[in-house]
Write a protein that holds these residues in place. Structure first.
Motif, PDB file in Angstrom:
ATOM      1  N   VAL A   1       0.855  -1.220   0.476  1.00 22.65           N
ATOM      2  CA  VAL A   1      -0.256  -0.030  -0.109  1.00 22.65           C
ATOM      3  C   VAL A   1       0.978   1.379   0.148  1.00 22.65           C
ATOM      4  CG1 VAL A   1      -1.867   1.484   0.689  1.00 22.65           C
ATOM      5  CG2 VAL A   1      -1.880  -1.335   1.591  1.00 22.65           C
ATOM      6  N   VAL A   2       0.386   1.881  -0.946  1.00 24.40           N
ATOM      7  CA  VAL A   2       1.539   3.511  -0.516  1.00 24.40           C
ATOM      8  C   VAL A   2      -0.030   4.283   0.225  1.00 24.40           C
ATOM      9  CG1 VAL A   2       2.851   3.002  -2.429  1.00 24.40           C
ATOM     10  CG2 VAL A   2       0.967   3.965  -2.631  1.00 24.40           C
ATOM     11  N   VAL A   3       0.490   4.856   1.114  1.00 24.61           N
ATOM     12  CA  VAL A   3      -0.155   6.630   1.145  1.00 24.61           C
ATOM     13  C   VAL A   3      -0.197   7.726   1.198  1.00 24.61           C
ATOM     14  CG1 VAL A   3      -0.532   7.450   3.505  1.00 24.61           C
ATOM     15  CG2 VAL A   3      -0.668   4.858   3.812  1.00 24.61           C
ATOM     16  N   LEU A   4      -0.807   8.827   0.359  1.00 27.06           N
ATOM     17  CA  LEU A   4      -0.612   9.433  -0.106  1.00 27.06           C
ATOM     18  C   LEU A   4      -0.903  10.939   0.987  1.00 27.06           C
ATOM     19  CD1 LEU A   4      -2.436   8.998  -4.024  1.00 27.06           C
ATOM     20  CD2 LEU A   4       0.384   8.380  -3.348  1.00 27.06           C
ATOM     21  N   MET A   5       0.570  11.653   1.148  1.00 28.08           N
ATOM     22  CA  MET A   5      -0.346  12.779   2.181  1.00 28.08           C
ATOM     23  C   MET A   5      -0.126  13.730   1.646  1.00 28.08           C
ATOM     24  SD  MET A   5       1.133  11.472   5.713  1.00 28.08           S
ATOM     25  CE  MET A   5      -0.449  10.523   7.124  1.00 28.08           C
ATOM     26  N   GLY A   6      -1.600  14.450   1.541  1.00 27.00           N
ATOM     27  CA  GLY A   6      -1.069  15.674   1.147  1.00 27.00           C
ATOM     28  C   GLY A   6      -2.384  16.243  -0.268  1.00 27.00           C
ATOM     29  N   ASN A   7      -2.115  17.038  -0.952  1.00 23.49           N
ATOM     30  CA  ASN A   7      -2.568  17.284  -2.379  1.00 23.49           C
ATOM     31  C   ASN A   7      -1.743  16.775  -3.369  1.00 23.49           C
ATOM     32  OD1 ASN A   7      -4.901  18.351  -2.158  1.00 23.49           O
ATOM     33  ND2 ASN A   7      -4.554  20.436  -1.614  1.00 23.49           N
ATOM     34  N   ILE A   8      -0.267  17.772  -2.987  1.00 25.77           N
ATOM     35  CA  ILE A   8       1.351  17.271  -3.786  1.00 25.77           C
ATOM     36  C   ILE A   8       0.843  15.776  -3.937  1.00 25.77           C
ATOM     37  CG2 ILE A   8       3.695  18.022  -4.574  1.00 25.77           C
ATOM     38  CD1 ILE A   8       1.547  20.396  -4.308  1.00 25.77           C
ATOM     39  N   SER A   9       0.958  15.063  -3.138  1.00 29.62           N
ATOM     40  CA  SER A   9       1.536  13.605  -3.684  1.00 29.62           C
ATOM     41  C   SER A   9       0.568  13.096  -4.272  1.00 29.62           C
ATOM     42  CB  SER A   9       1.121  13.290  -1.787  1.00 29.62           C
ATOM     43  OG  SER A   9       1.321  11.520  -2.154  1.00 29.62           O
ATOM     44  N   CYS A  10      -1.591  13.837  -4.018  1.00 22.99           N
ATOM     45  CA  CYS A  10      -2.009  13.115  -5.052  1.00 22.99           C
ATOM     46  C   CYS A  10      -2.305  13.209  -6.322  1.00 22.99           C
ATOM     47  CB  CYS A  10      -3.257  13.604  -3.893  1.00 22.99           C
ATOM     48  SG  CYS A  10      -3.824  13.126  -2.728  1.00 22.99           S
ATOM     49  N   GLN A  11      -1.608  15.062  -6.014  1.00 20.52           N
ATOM     50  CA  GLN A  11      -1.356  15.542  -7.469  1.00 20.52           C
ATOM     51  C   GLN A  11      -1.025  15.044  -8.710  1.00 20.52           C
ATOM     52  OE1 GLN A  11      -0.442  20.110  -7.734  1.00 20.52           O
ATOM     53  NE2 GLN A  11       0.406  19.087  -9.852  1.00 20.52           N
ATOM     54  N   ALA A  12       0.719  14.349  -7.520  1.00 24.30           N
ATOM     55  CA  ALA A  12       1.489  13.473  -8.102  1.00 24.30           C
ATOM     56  C   ALA A  12       1.611  12.355  -8.933  1.00 24.30           C
ATOM     57  CB  ALA A  12       2.879  13.503  -7.749  1.00 24.30           C
ATOM     58  N   GLY A  13       0.954  10.682  -7.984  1.00 22.53           N
ATOM     59  CA  GLY A  13       0.348  10.100  -7.910  1.00 22.53           C
ATOM     60  C   GLY A  13      -1.140   9.915  -8.467  1.00 22.53           C
ATOM     61  N   LEU A  14      -2.378  10.605  -8.627  1.00 25.36           N
ATOM     62  CA  LEU A  14      -2.882  10.316  -9.421  1.00 25.36           C
ATOM     63  C   LEU A  14      -3.734  11.066 -10.606  1.00 25.36           C
ATOM     64  CD1 LEU A  14      -5.213   9.877  -5.800  1.00 25.36           C
ATOM     65  CD2 LEU A  14      -4.434   7.857  -7.386  1.00 25.36           C
ATOM     66  N   GLY A  15      -3.052  12.699 -10.149  1.00 24.65           N
ATOM     67  CA  GLY A  15      -3.343  13.307 -11.296  1.00 24.65           C
ATOM     68  C   GLY A  15      -4.189  14.933 -11.533  1.00 24.65           C
ATOM     69  N   ARG A  16      -4.610  14.331  -9.333  1.00 22.22           N
ATOM     70  CA  ARG A  16      -5.648  15.168  -8.763  1.00 22.22           C
ATOM     71  C   ARG A  16      -5.631  15.887  -7.407  1.00 22.22           C
ATOM     72  NH1 ARG A  16     -10.689  10.748  -8.048  1.00 22.22           N
ATOM     73  NH2 ARG A  16      -8.987   9.538  -8.384  1.00 22.22           N
ATOM     74  N   ARG A  17      -6.171  17.175  -7.008  1.00 22.80           N
ATOM     75  CA  ARG A  17      -5.719  17.770  -5.662  1.00 22.80           C
ATOM     76  C   ARG A  17      -7.443  17.642  -5.368  1.00 22.80           C
ATOM     77  NH1 ARG A  17      -1.408  20.875  -5.601  1.00 22.80           N
ATOM     78  NH2 ARG A  17      -2.166  21.900  -4.107  1.00 22.80           N
ATOM     79  N   GLY A  18      -7.589  17.810  -3.861  1.00 23.45           N
ATOM     80  CA  GLY A  18      -8.008  18.065  -3.371  1.00 23.45           C
ATOM     81  C   GLY A  18      -8.358  16.682  -2.341  1.00 23.45           C
ATOM     82  N   ILE A  19      -7.757  16.942  -1.780  1.00 22.26           N
ATOM     83  CA  ILE A  19      -7.324  15.898  -0.139  1.00 22.26           C
ATOM     84  C   ILE A  19      -8.561  15.648   0.554  1.00 22.26           C
ATOM     85  CG2 ILE A  19      -5.822  17.791   1.152  1.00 22.26           C
ATOM     86  CD1 ILE A  19      -5.328  14.130   0.950  1.00 22.26           C
ATOM     87  N   ALA A  20      -9.795  16.784   0.730  1.00 22.94           N
ATOM     88  CA  ALA A  20     -10.569  16.652   1.525  1.00 22.94           C
ATOM     89  C   ALA A  20     -11.721  15.840   0.668  1.00 22.94           C
ATOM     90  CB  ALA A  20     -10.977  17.534   1.794  1.00 22.94           C
ATOM     91  N   ARG A  21     -11.185  15.902  -0.368  1.00 24.66           N
ATOM     92  CA  ARG A  21     -12.636  14.976  -1.026  1.00 24.66           C
ATOM     93  C   ARG A  21     -11.885  13.163  -1.299  1.00 24.66           C
ATOM     94  NH1 ARG A  21     -12.557  19.766  -5.133  1.00 24.66           N
ATOM     95  NH2 ARG A  21     -11.294  17.955  -5.943  1.00 24.66           N
TER      96      ARG A  21
END
Length: 272
Positions: free
Chosen positions: A203-223
């Motif tokens: 498992v990878v844990v994506l902590m924060g918006n920048i991590s989600c932007q890099a790993g998923l191509g999306r931001r919005g950690i609250a969602r």
């Protein structure tokens, strides 16, 4: 009328303030000239030669100007360097040698990783802060202490319990801890992909918006937080970063739910 009389009359008009000749009809000097402007053109090199200009200057003007070759593609260079890394030490060396990220010029240390490389869980943060830059380790100081307490609550840690492996998308601290720019994330993404491949966590844990932007191509950690997804070819769980939880204590309840979901995932081997 003789010339002397005409000159005397002209002097008299000048004395009265008439400094321009007038016509029978008034002239509107604010009107645009209805006549089309004459096109201007530069003389051709041949004409310049014909008029006695410097022939060498005309030849230089006619010669095609050289076009400078484009510089190296930072992302492609990152792909090649990351692909060549056969282990984590090689990946660290590749990052140290990578010349295209200006962030390294203002950082004190490369912040590569911490924890156990054989861990089932790989935490991917955003970018180092001041303390991380000074010590060369991810998630230290208040944020690191909170991170350690969070995962200790489910029996995981850097040195005790089930092992963790911790890194960041950006290995150098941005100036004044600003958000990384899209081009900086893009050039670090091949290194991050190779990092995950070498660690091979469950498992990878994506902590924060920048991590989600890099790993998923999306931001919005609250969602995104709390919803299982896929990043870098692995099951991924977005979570609030410790810095957000320190500023928003009410979100710790959500973080606890995410930790329990992670614990259940590791225990069953199935995503909820």
């Amino acid at each position: 009328m003789d010339a002397d009389t005409a000159l005397a009359l002209l002097d008299w008009q000048i004395d009265l303030g008439a400094t321009e000749a007038i016509a029978d009809a008034p002239v509107n000097r604010f009107e645009l000239d209805p006549r089309p402007a004459k096109p201007t053109s530069s003389p051709s090199p041949q004409h310049a030669v014909d008029r006695g200009a410097d022939p060498s200057a005309a030849a230089r003007a006619a010669r095609p100007q050289p076009v400078s070759a484009p510089g190296p593609d930072p992302v492609q260079a990152a792909r090649e360097a990351a692909r060549a890394a056969g282990d984590l030490d090689g990946l660290r060396a590749a990052l140290l040698a990578y010349p295209h990220c200006d962030l390294k010029k203002g950082a004190r240390n490369l912040v590569f990783a911490d924890g156990a490389p054989d861990a089932r869980v790989m935490i991917i943060g955003e970018a180092p802060g001041r303390e991380e830059d000074a010590r060369g380790l991810p998630f230290v100081g208040r944020e690191g202490q909170l991170l350690d307490r969070m995962f200790a609550a489910i029996g995981m840690g850097r040195t005790e319990g089930a092992p963790l492996y911790i890194t960041n998308v950006i290995p150098w601290r941005p100036p004044q801890s600003r958000d990384p720019k899209p081009e900086e994330i893009a050039m670090m993404l091949p290194f991050m992909q190779r990092h995950v491949e070498l660690v091979a966590p469950d498992v990878v844990v994506l902590m924060g918006n920048i991590s989600c932007q890099a790993g998923l191509g999306r931001r919005g950690i609250a969602r995104l937080r709390g919803g299982w997804t896929t990043a870098y070819g692995r099951d991924a769980l977005p979570m609030f970063p410790p810095a957000y939880l320190l500023s928003n204590p009410h979100a710790k309840r959500d973080a606890w739910q995410d930790l329990l979901a992670l614990q259940a995932r590791l225990a069953t081997g199935n995503t909820p």
